[in-house]
Design an enzyme around this catalytic site. Structure first.
Site, PDB file in Angstrom:
ATOM      1  N   GLU A  88       0.822  -1.202   0.000  1.00  8.83           N
ATOM      2  CA  GLU A  88       0.000   0.000   0.000  1.00  8.83           C
ATOM      3  C   GLU A  88       0.856   1.252   0.000  1.00  8.83           C
ATOM      4  OE1 GLU A  88      -1.879  -1.344   3.732  1.00  8.83           O
ATOM      5  OE2 GLU A  88      -1.361   0.624   4.499  1.00  8.83           O
ATOM      6  N   CYS A 112       6.962  -3.831  15.934  1.00  8.57           N
ATOM      7  CA  CYS A 112       6.547  -2.757  16.844  1.00  8.57           C
ATOM      8  C   CYS A 112       5.088  -3.007  17.258  1.00  8.57           C
ATOM      9  CB  CYS A 112       6.679  -1.393  16.175  1.00  8.57           C
ATOM     10  SG  CYS A 112       8.378  -1.023  15.694  1.00  8.57           S
ATOM     11  N   CYS A 115       1.987  -1.155  15.542  1.00  7.40           N
ATOM     12  CA  CYS A 115       1.964  -1.040  14.084  1.00  7.40           C
ATOM     13  C   CYS A 115       1.312  -2.255  13.423  1.00  7.40           C
ATOM     14  CB  CYS A 115       3.405  -0.884  13.594  1.00  7.40           C
ATOM     15  SG  CYS A 115       3.544  -0.737  11.817  1.00  7.40           S
ATOM     16  N   SER A 192      12.282   7.059   7.196  1.00  4.96           N
ATOM     17  CA  SER A 192      12.042   6.814   8.617  1.00  4.96           C
ATOM     18  C   SER A 192      12.549   5.432   9.002  1.00  4.96           C
ATOM     19  CB  SER A 192      10.538   6.919   8.885  1.00  4.96           C
ATOM     20  OG  SER A 192      10.278   6.699  10.247  1.00  4.96           O
ATOM     21  N   SER A 215      12.095   6.761  14.524  1.00  4.33           N
ATOM     22  CA  SER A 215      10.931   6.498  15.372  1.00  4.33           C
ATOM     23  C   SER A 215      11.428   6.268  16.790  1.00  4.33           C
ATOM     24  CB  SER A 215      10.203   5.249  14.866  1.00  4.33           C
ATOM     25  OG  SER A 215       9.791   5.477  13.538  1.00  4.33           O
ATOM     26  N   LEU A 216      11.091   7.189  17.670  1.00  3.94           N
ATOM     27  CA  LEU A 216      11.609   7.100  19.042  1.00  3.94           C
ATOM     28  C   LEU A 216      10.539   6.503  19.964  1.00  3.94           C
ATOM     29  CD1 LEU A 216      14.124   7.731  20.686  1.00  3.94           C
ATOM     30  CD2 LEU A 216      13.248  10.039  21.059  1.00  3.94           C
ATOM     31  N   HIS A 217       9.432   7.177  20.079  1.00  2.00           N
ATOM     32  CA  HIS A 217       8.244   6.690  20.793  1.00  2.00           C
ATOM     33  C   HIS A 217       8.375   6.495  22.303  1.00  2.00           C
ATOM     34  CE1 HIS A 217       6.660   6.481  16.826  1.00  2.00           C
ATOM     35  NE2 HIS A 217       7.132   5.307  16.505  1.00  2.00           N
ATOM     36  N   ASN A 291      -2.701   6.005  15.460  1.00  2.00           N
ATOM     37  CA  ASN A 291      -3.800   5.441  14.696  1.00  2.00           C
ATOM     38  C   ASN A 291      -4.137   4.132  15.386  1.00  2.00           C
ATOM     39  OD1 ASN A 291      -5.015   6.495  12.244  1.00  2.00           O
ATOM     40  ND2 ASN A 291      -2.925   6.655  11.471  1.00  2.00           N
ATOM     41  N   CYS A 334       0.005   2.539   8.960  1.00  2.00           N
ATOM     42  CA  CYS A 334       0.841   1.609   8.189  1.00  2.00           C
ATOM     43  C   CYS A 334       0.273   0.206   8.209  1.00  2.00           C
ATOM     44  CB  CYS A 334       2.225   1.497   8.809  1.00  2.00           C
ATOM     45  SG  CYS A 334       3.034   3.036   9.015  1.00  2.00           S
TER      46      CYS A 334
HETATM   47  N1  SAH Z   1       9.961   1.161   9.831  1.00  2.00           N
HETATM   48  C1  SAH Z   1      10.076   2.587   9.782  1.00  2.00           C
HETATM   49  C2  SAH Z   1       9.082   3.277   8.882  1.00  2.00           C
HETATM   50  C3  SAH Z   1       7.657   2.842   8.870  1.00  2.00           C
HETATM   51  S1  SAH Z   1       6.515   3.415  10.024  1.00  2.00           S
HETATM   52  C4  SAH Z   1      10.044   3.169  11.159  1.00  2.00           C
HETATM   53  O1  SAH Z   1       9.877   2.424  12.109  1.00  2.00           O
HETATM   54  O2  SAH Z   1      10.260   4.362  11.314  1.00  2.00           O
HETATM   55  C5  SAH Z   1       6.370   5.163   9.904  1.00  2.00           C
HETATM   56  C6  SAH Z   1       6.023   5.769  11.261  1.00  2.00           C
HETATM   57  O3  SAH Z   1       4.683   5.481  11.656  1.00  2.00           O
HETATM   58  C7  SAH Z   1       6.919   5.253  12.372  1.00  2.00           C
HETATM   59  O4  SAH Z   1       7.284   6.300  13.224  1.00  2.00           O
HETATM   60  C8  SAH Z   1       6.016   4.285  13.069  1.00  2.00           C
HETATM   61  O5  SAH Z   1       6.470   4.023  14.355  1.00  2.00           O
HETATM   62  C9  SAH Z   1       4.693   4.996  12.992  1.00  2.00           C
HETATM   63  N2  SAH Z   1       3.510   4.161  13.175  1.00  2.00           N
HETATM   64  C10 SAH Z   1       3.311   2.871  12.828  1.00  2.00           C
HETATM   65  N3  SAH Z   1       2.082   2.460  13.173  1.00  2.00           N
HETATM   66  C11 SAH Z   1       1.480   3.513  13.741  1.00  2.00           C
HETATM   67  C12 SAH Z   1       0.199   3.718  14.318  1.00  2.00           C
HETATM   68  N4  SAH Z   1      -0.705   2.749  14.353  1.00  2.00           N
HETATM   69  N5  SAH Z   1      -0.083   4.957  14.796  1.00  2.00           N
HETATM   70  C13 SAH Z   1       0.827   5.939  14.763  1.00  2.00           C
HETATM   71  N6  SAH Z   1       2.048   5.810  14.253  1.00  2.00           N
HETATM   72  C14 SAH Z   1       2.386   4.603  13.752  1.00  2.00           C
END
Ligand code: SAH
Length: 347
Positions: A88, A112, A115, A192, A215-217, A291, A334
């Site tokens: 997608e 993760c 995700c 990213s 992506s830190l989180h 999301n 994603c």
């Molecule tokens: N693998 C890479 C890029 C893909 S995800 C990465 O980890 O950065 C792109 C961004 O969306 C990342 O910051 C990821 O952590 C975030 N992401 C994934 N699923 C999400 C969700 N359900 N809600 C918010 N952010 C999300």
């Protein structure tokens, strides 16, 4: 079957020699493929030669099979690959242009927790040509050409971990920025990563000074590991050193993504630690509202608290913004759309 879009202009020239064709044909093919045409549509070539190419190379490696349009104008695309896999991508309209969000893998193996892309694990890497073909297809579909692109910005933030598919992603970036093709500037591309430190260090030497996003989180290693298993391999301190190195080598400031999960990483303690870690660094922090993905049960922080969290960082002198919501009504997270599609179809 092979993918013609995987070949560089130099490779195409060699291919022309092997077919006994004139070398200028390579440029014709390169431009046609970058503008989103199938081999069968490159009518500058003789029908006979097109047939020969199509006996070895896939005519249309990436085909748009579905498009959803959100109330906010965001478009979400499903693409079929030649082997039946589905990926997608998202097309977002901004006042400065249009951004395409790309997948780099079918699925993902980073796992993760929040995700949707990782739920079924990694299926396979995308090739450089497949990534290129998704850009070319959407640019063409939305009315763009090589000279006047409809897609002005690219973010490698779809399904997959770009640095887990390092060589293909680097090759894709070289194809995408080729002056005879789509000719993207690295300034308009963001990548990213979940923080694969060795690849972050290597990438700084590639001469591809794009916007590096991490992506830190969570600012605490142990808590981050609960959301992102990769944290067990690389500490936040190592990630920050790799970011500093990227800035030294490229002069580009880096960006952190921070998706707020209610009660998990939206606390005062997290904000204070983030300030401590990032205060003197040349970076920006993108606060993302989670999301929600039904499979994992995690809840999004409410908008008011998200703005309060960002406000705290800003007050301390950090550059932080709450990201605009895109396509929340069309499974914008994603991997969500692909999962729904796979769940409803026998592919
Ligand atoms: N693998 C890479 C890029 C893909 S995800 C990465 O980890 O950065 C792109 C961004 O969306 C990342 O910051 C990821 O952590 C975030 N992401 C994934 N699923 C999400 C969700 N359900 N809600 C918010 N952010 C999300």
């Amino acid at each position: 079957m092979k993918i013609l879009q995987d070949l560089s202009l130099e490779n195409l020239k060699e291919l022309m020699t092997s077919y006994n064709e004139k070398s200028f044909r390579a440029g014709q093919i390169f431009r046609a493929l970058q503008s989103g045409r199938k081999i069968s549509e490159i009518t500058e070539l003789s029908a006979n030669f097109r047939e020969k190419l199509m006996s070895e190379y896939v005519d249309e490696p990436v085909r748009i099979i579905k498009k959803l349009v959100s109330k906010d104008g965001t478009e979400k695309y499903l693409f079929a690959l030649y082997d039946g896999n589905v990926i997608e991508g998202v097309f977002m309209k901004n006042n400065y242009g249009n951004t395409q969000c790309l997948s780099t893998q079918v699925g993902c193996r980073m796992g993760c927790k929040f995700c949707a892309s990782g739920i079924g694990g990694l299926v396979r890497n995308l090739t450089a040509g497949e990534m290129l073909a998704t850009v070319a297809a959407v640019n063409r579909y939305t009315g763009g050409t090589l000279d006047k692109r409809s897609v002005t910005n690219i973010v490698l933030m779809g399904s997959g971990e770009p640095f887990d598919n390092y060589d293909n992603v680097v090759e894709f970036l070289r194809l995408l920025s080729h002056k005879d093709g789509l000719n993207f500037s690295m300034r308009n591309i963001s990548l990213s990563t979940c923080g694969l430190v060795p690849e972050m260090i290597k990438f700084a030497t590639e001469g591809l000074p794009l916007n590096l996003t991490v992506s830190l989180h969570n600012p605490f290693d142990d808590k981050r590991a609960e959301l992102m298993p990769i944290s067990k391999a690389y500490k936040i301190s190592e990630i920050l050193s790799a970011c500093d190195n990227y800035f030294e080598k490229t002069g580009r400031r880096f960006i952190f993504e921070y998706s707020l999960v209610k009660g998990v990483n939206d606390t005062d303690e997290c904000a204070e630690e983030l300030i401590k870690l990032l205060k003197h660094r040349p970076c920006h922090i993108n606060i993302i509202r989670l999301n929600e993905v039904k499979e994992n049960g995690l809840k999004a922080t409410d908008d008011k608290s998200a703005y309060r969290f960002a406000g705290k960082l800003e007050k301390a002198g950090l550059s932080a913004t709450v990201r605009r919501l895109f396509g929340a009504d069309i499974e914008g997270a994603c991997g969500q759309l692909r999962r729904t599609y796979l769940g409803s179809n026998d592919l």
